[in-house]
Design a protein around this motif. Structure first.
Motif, PDB file in Angstrom:
ATOM      1  N   LEU A   6      34.984  -6.831 -11.164  1.00 31.59           N
ATOM      2  CA  LEU A   6      34.013  -5.769 -11.673  1.00 31.59           C
ATOM      3  C   LEU A   6      33.393  -5.809 -12.986  1.00 31.59           C
ATOM      4  O   LEU A   6      34.011  -5.601 -13.914  1.00 31.59           O
ATOM      5  N   THR A   7      32.324  -6.696 -12.613  1.00 27.00           N
ATOM      6  CA  THR A   7      31.575  -6.881 -14.082  1.00 27.00           C
ATOM      7  C   THR A   7      30.565  -5.709 -14.222  1.00 27.00           C
ATOM      8  O   THR A   7      29.751  -5.432 -13.351  1.00 27.00           O
ATOM      9  N   LEU A   8      30.917  -5.127 -15.423  1.00 25.14           N
ATOM     10  CA  LEU A   8      29.654  -3.956 -15.663  1.00 25.14           C
ATOM     11  C   LEU A   8      29.080  -4.316 -16.941  1.00 25.14           C
ATOM     12  O   LEU A   8      29.669  -4.914 -17.952  1.00 25.14           O
ATOM     13  N   VAL A  23      29.226   5.174 -13.437  1.00 22.15           N
ATOM     14  CA  VAL A  23      29.112   5.673 -12.035  1.00 22.15           C
ATOM     15  C   VAL A  23      27.922   4.898 -11.208  1.00 22.15           C
ATOM     16  O   VAL A  23      28.131   4.414 -10.049  1.00 22.15           O
ATOM     17  N   ASN A  24      26.901   4.705 -12.003  1.00 26.71           N
ATOM     18  CA  ASN A  24      25.669   4.033 -11.446  1.00 26.71           C
ATOM     19  C   ASN A  24      26.018   2.705 -11.043  1.00 26.71           C
ATOM     20  O   ASN A  24      25.388   2.173  -9.718  1.00 26.71           O
ATOM     21  N   GLN A  25      26.640   1.876 -11.723  1.00 21.03           N
ATOM     22  CA  GLN A  25      27.109   0.414 -11.557  1.00 21.03           C
ATOM     23  C   GLN A  25      27.946   0.252 -10.218  1.00 21.03           C
ATOM     24  O   GLN A  25      27.842  -0.638  -9.408  1.00 21.03           O
ATOM     25  N   VAL A  26      28.804   1.075 -10.446  1.00 22.83           N
ATOM     26  CA  VAL A  26      29.883   1.093  -9.375  1.00 22.83           C
ATOM     27  C   VAL A  26      29.249   1.361  -8.097  1.00 22.83           C
ATOM     28  O   VAL A  26      29.265   0.757  -6.989  1.00 22.83           O
ATOM     29  N   GLN A  27      28.335   2.344  -8.042  1.00 27.02           N
ATOM     30  CA  GLN A  27      27.760   2.713  -6.855  1.00 27.02           C
ATOM     31  C   GLN A  27      27.021   1.781  -6.465  1.00 27.02           C
ATOM     32  O   GLN A  27      26.894   1.738  -5.018  1.00 27.02           O
ATOM     33  N   SER A  97      20.079   4.347  -7.330  1.00 29.46           N
ATOM     34  CA  SER A  97      20.496   3.583  -8.176  1.00 29.46           C
ATOM     35  C   SER A  97      19.308   2.467  -8.844  1.00 29.46           C
ATOM     36  O   SER A  97      19.096   2.568  -9.861  1.00 29.46           O
ATOM     37  N   LEU A  98      18.532   2.146  -7.792  1.00 30.38           N
ATOM     38  CA  LEU A  98      17.506   1.042  -8.199  1.00 30.38           C
ATOM     39  C   LEU A  98      16.237   1.872  -8.800  1.00 30.38           C
ATOM     40  O   LEU A  98      15.415   1.529  -9.874  1.00 30.38           O
ATOM     41  N   GLU A  99      16.379   3.211  -8.248  1.00 29.18           N
ATOM     42  CA  GLU A  99      15.040   4.036  -8.834  1.00 29.18           C
ATOM     43  C   GLU A  99      15.435   4.413 -10.376  1.00 29.18           C
ATOM     44  O   GLU A  99      14.367   4.141 -11.252  1.00 29.18           O
ATOM     45  N   ALA A 100      16.649   4.543 -10.575  1.00 28.15           N
ATOM     46  CA  ALA A 100      16.952   4.945 -11.921  1.00 28.15           C
ATOM     47  C   ALA A 100      16.833   3.712 -12.775  1.00 28.15           C
ATOM     48  O   ALA A 100      16.066   3.731 -14.146  1.00 28.15           O
TER      49      ALA A 100
ATOM     50  N   VAL B 106      15.120  -7.378 -14.234  1.00 22.30           N
ATOM     51  CA  VAL B 106      15.267  -8.218 -13.018  1.00 22.30           C
ATOM     52  C   VAL B 106      16.446  -8.784 -12.990  1.00 22.30           C
ATOM     53  O   VAL B 106      17.346  -8.641 -11.691  1.00 22.30           O
ATOM     54  N   SER B 107      17.162  -9.338 -13.880  1.00 22.45           N
ATOM     55  CA  SER B 107      18.501  -9.813 -13.780  1.00 22.45           C
ATOM     56  C   SER B 107      19.559  -8.758 -13.451  1.00 22.45           C
ATOM     57  O   SER B 107      20.612  -8.972 -12.865  1.00 22.45           O
ATOM     58  N   GLU B 108      19.213  -7.708 -14.134  1.00 26.44           N
ATOM     59  CA  GLU B 108      20.267  -6.383 -14.008  1.00 26.44           C
ATOM     60  C   GLU B 108      20.152  -5.905 -12.544  1.00 26.44           C
ATOM     61  O   GLU B 108      21.094  -5.889 -11.721  1.00 26.44           O
TER      62      GLU B 108
END
Lengths: 138, 138
Positions: A6-8, A23-27, A97-100, B106-108
């Motif tokens: 789990l890399t955040l 939240v966003n990244q886990v989602q 998620s991508l939109e944000a 992009v990388s994110e």
DNA sequence: TGACAATGATACAATTAGTACAATTATGAC
DNA sequence: GTCATAATTGTACTAATTGTATCATTGTCA
């Protein structure tokens, strides 16, 4: 699999609350399949230490994800990815998620005075260079 | 760096409003490089106490600087210097700035599991929507 | 004096941190 | 094997820190 890394990436100055970023990244990672059902997330305390934040901040993120039925938190046991929600939901979450992420990038670039043409071109270039040097997905 | 000292000299007899003096001096220190992006400014209350003024006066200065996109104030978190405004930099520096920004994005996005096609599409969509709802630049 | 700008007072909202507790699991004595 | 106990994990509630919003007060100047 259990106990994946789990890399955040938390950006403390992005304006988004830390719990929102979690939240966003886990989602996103669930929606994209990086995290799979029954994967165990780090404990609230472990993740908090890694991110250098208070464990309540992580707990808050986990609670939101739990209410969204994306993870299942179990007192005394741990936190796990739940069943994959129906494709429609997954797709919606992915898109949001991508939109944000994209909105932040675009507005920042525009704010710094770059034209839409420049932005489009630069994104295109970077995606291409990723093609050559990296994986050949898409 | 974070939590730099931020030395300001307020002249209570200069006729210039206190908040204007704060704005000017922060602006000057950013322009001269004393304050750098991501530096955290003192809290409105801390700076107010140091300058012996009401914290609303500091808040007013911060709001102006925020609207000028020089700093970013975040309720519950603090106040930070934003990216250096791009005005007079050379074309090369401009390009490098956009390149760095784009690469981070992009990388994110790729790390979160989105495909290049999705990214391209989303950027395109957002740029379009900026056309409609926002300014008519480009 | 009256209008307006600057400053101050007060209450509020958002985010994160602190503390105590409950549920589950692991450990160890017997 | 069973039970007591400790360790681990998430929960709940509260406090602290931060910026925001609104209105009152002050002071200057035409």
């Amino acid at each position: 699999m259990t106990n994946k890394k789990l890399t955040l990436q938390i950006d403390f100055r992005s304006g988004l609350p830390i719990y929102t970023q979690i939240v966003n990244q886990v989602q996103a990672q669930v929606a994209s399949g990086i995290l799979k059902p029954d994967d165990q997330l780090p404990t609230v305390r472990a993740l908090a230490e890694e991110l250098r934040v208070n464990f309540n901040t992580v707990a808050r993120a986990y609670r939101i994800l739990d209410e969204a039925r994306i993870i299942s938190t179990q007192q005394g046991r741990g936190t796990f990815i739940t069943e994959i929600p129906p494709p429609k939901v997954t797709e919606r979450l992915r898109r949001e998620s991508l939109e944000a992420l994209t909105q932040r990038y675009v507005s920042e670039a525009l704010r710094q005075g770059f034209s839409k043409g420049e932005i489009r071109q630069m994104v295109s270039d970077q995606l291409k260079s990723w093609n050559e040097s990296g994986k050949s997905e898409e």
